[in-house]
Design a protein around this motif. Sequence first.
Motif, PDB file in Angstrom:
ATOM      1  N   LEU A  49       0.888  -1.074   0.094  1.00  0.00           N
ATOM      2  CA  LEU A  49       0.193   0.153  -0.188  1.00  0.00           C
ATOM      3  C   LEU A  49       0.854   1.208   0.058  1.00  0.00           C
ATOM      4  O   LEU A  49       2.114   1.203   0.604  1.00  0.00           O
ATOM      5  CB  LEU A  49      -0.859   0.084   1.389  1.00  0.00           C
ATOM      6  CG  LEU A  49      -1.960  -0.914   1.390  1.00  0.00           C
ATOM      7  CD1 LEU A  49      -2.663  -0.741   2.780  1.00  0.00           C
ATOM      8  CD2 LEU A  49      -3.231  -0.523   0.416  1.00  0.00           C
ATOM      9  N   GLU A  50       0.394   2.307  -0.548  1.00  0.00           N
ATOM     10  CA  GLU A  50       0.978   3.813  -0.506  1.00  0.00           C
ATOM     11  C   GLU A  50       0.193   4.237   0.599  1.00  0.00           C
ATOM     12  O   GLU A  50      -1.044   4.050   1.036  1.00  0.00           O
ATOM     13  CB  GLU A  50       0.776   4.274  -1.700  1.00  0.00           C
ATOM     14  CG  GLU A  50       1.605   3.646  -3.098  1.00  0.00           C
ATOM     15  CD  GLU A  50       3.172   4.047  -2.984  1.00  0.00           C
ATOM     16  OE1 GLU A  50       3.245   4.880  -2.108  1.00  0.00           O
ATOM     17  OE2 GLU A  50       3.780   3.249  -3.477  1.00  0.00           O
ATOM     18  N   GLU A  52      -1.015   7.155   0.656  1.00  0.00           N
ATOM     19  CA  GLU A  52      -2.034   7.930  -0.133  1.00  0.00           C
ATOM     20  C   GLU A  52      -3.200   6.979  -0.265  1.00  0.00           C
ATOM     21  O   GLU A  52      -4.303   7.729  -0.301  1.00  0.00           O
ATOM     22  CB  GLU A  52      -1.311   8.307  -1.550  1.00  0.00           C
ATOM     23  CG  GLU A  52      -2.449   9.251  -2.318  1.00  0.00           C
ATOM     24  CD  GLU A  52      -2.549  10.637  -1.825  1.00  0.00           C
ATOM     25  OE1 GLU A  52      -3.795  11.158  -1.926  1.00  0.00           O
ATOM     26  OE2 GLU A  52      -1.710  10.912  -1.427  1.00  0.00           O
ATOM     27  N   ASP A  53      -3.190   5.943  -0.230  1.00  0.00           N
ATOM     28  CA  ASP A  53      -4.270   4.873  -0.411  1.00  0.00           C
ATOM     29  C   ASP A  53      -5.342   4.888   0.850  1.00  0.00           C
ATOM     30  O   ASP A  53      -6.290   4.996   0.963  1.00  0.00           O
ATOM     31  CB  ASP A  53      -3.863   3.447  -0.663  1.00  0.00           C
ATOM     32  CG  ASP A  53      -3.366   3.395  -1.801  1.00  0.00           C
ATOM     33  OD1 ASP A  53      -3.446   3.995  -2.989  1.00  0.00           O
ATOM     34  OD2 ASP A  53      -2.287   2.257  -2.062  1.00  0.00           O
ATOM     35  N   GLN A  56      -6.796   8.406   1.079  1.00  0.00           N
ATOM     36  CA  GLN A  56      -7.991   8.470   0.406  1.00  0.00           C
ATOM     37  C   GLN A  56      -9.087   7.758   1.276  1.00  0.00           C
ATOM     38  O   GLN A  56     -10.228   8.311   1.135  1.00  0.00           O
ATOM     39  CB  GLN A  56      -7.667   7.798  -0.923  1.00  0.00           C
ATOM     40  CG  GLN A  56      -6.993   8.629  -1.571  1.00  0.00           C
ATOM     41  CD  GLN A  56      -7.305  10.076  -1.958  1.00  0.00           C
ATOM     42  OE1 GLN A  56      -8.492  10.410  -1.895  1.00  0.00           O
ATOM     43  NE2 GLN A  56      -6.451  10.781  -2.218  1.00  0.00           N
ATOM     44  N   GLU A  57      -8.907   6.653   1.984  1.00  0.00           N
ATOM     45  CA  GLU A  57      -9.964   6.021   2.552  1.00  0.00           C
ATOM     46  C   GLU A  57     -10.469   6.678   3.900  1.00  0.00           C
ATOM     47  O   GLU A  57     -11.527   7.063   4.251  1.00  0.00           O
ATOM     48  CB  GLU A  57      -9.366   4.539   3.082  1.00  0.00           C
ATOM     49  CG  GLU A  57      -9.419   3.529   1.898  1.00  0.00           C
ATOM     50  CD  GLU A  57      -8.864   2.319   2.533  1.00  0.00           C
ATOM     51  OE1 GLU A  57      -9.167   1.935   3.666  1.00  0.00           O
ATOM     52  OE2 GLU A  57      -8.062   1.481   1.786  1.00  0.00           O
ATOM     53  N   ARG A  87      -8.094   2.050   9.702  1.00  0.00           N
ATOM     54  CA  ARG A  87      -7.752   1.629   8.191  1.00  0.00           C
ATOM     55  C   ARG A  87      -6.747   0.690   8.342  1.00  0.00           C
ATOM     56  O   ARG A  87      -6.412  -0.313   7.582  1.00  0.00           O
ATOM     57  CB  ARG A  87      -7.729   2.737   7.509  1.00  0.00           C
ATOM     58  CG  ARG A  87      -9.321   3.584   7.334  1.00  0.00           C
ATOM     59  CD  ARG A  87     -10.179   2.648   6.676  1.00  0.00           C
ATOM     60  NE  ARG A  87     -11.270   3.358   6.366  1.00  0.00           N
ATOM     61  CZ  ARG A  87     -12.489   2.699   5.693  1.00  0.00           C
ATOM     62  NH1 ARG A  87     -12.299   1.384   5.299  1.00  0.00           N
ATOM     63  NH2 ARG A  87     -13.636   3.318   5.802  1.00  0.00           N
TER      64      ARG A  87
END
Length: 206
Positions: A49-50, A52-53, A56-57, A87
């Motif tokens: 994962l980044e 940023e992912d 965004q969530e 998350r």
Amino acid sequence: MEEDNTEQLLIERVRSHEPAAMSEYLMYKRLPLLAFIERRLGGALKRKLEPEDIFQEVSAEAMRSLESLDFSQKEPFSWLCQLAERRIIDAHRRLISSQKRAAGREVGIHGDAESSRAGLVNLLIASMTTASQAVSRDEKQLRLLNAMAHLPEDQQTALRLRYVDGLPSKDIAERLGKSDGSVRVMLTRSLAKLQQLLGVNPEEDN
């Protein structure tokens, strides 16, 4: 000072449940939130994962939850960090679950064959890791090496990488330019071929 005033004004608007204010606040706090996420991800997740992912969530959840939240006892940034933490925990759980499923698939494809051929695998490892001089090998090892010579080169390489070097099938697939599934099938068939060439029950040969 002006920056502090900007943040405080945004926080007051967020506490008034303004969607536009939450959107602005998310962008205002984007870099520190991304830094928080990156510190919490850990090595295994960073490969999947980044930051940023997760950001965004978190942003999507913050916008969905804004109307129902009481910010009188909450600092918006601390709340966003809590969302990110949850998350990340969920992502860790998904990673562990996917690893277990992948292990289960590998056992399903060729794990039973490996279990039933434990003696052959152990002999294979011993044959490839002991000294190369014939005098140092017993009769079973010499028979196995002779049988190995009848296999195609890519099968010999796959067996060595899997059982001697201990590489997972996906890494072997990358080295051989094949798919993961085809390498798993190749390993199963190679062991079966060795068993056939040796003409023995591997469990008895252990």
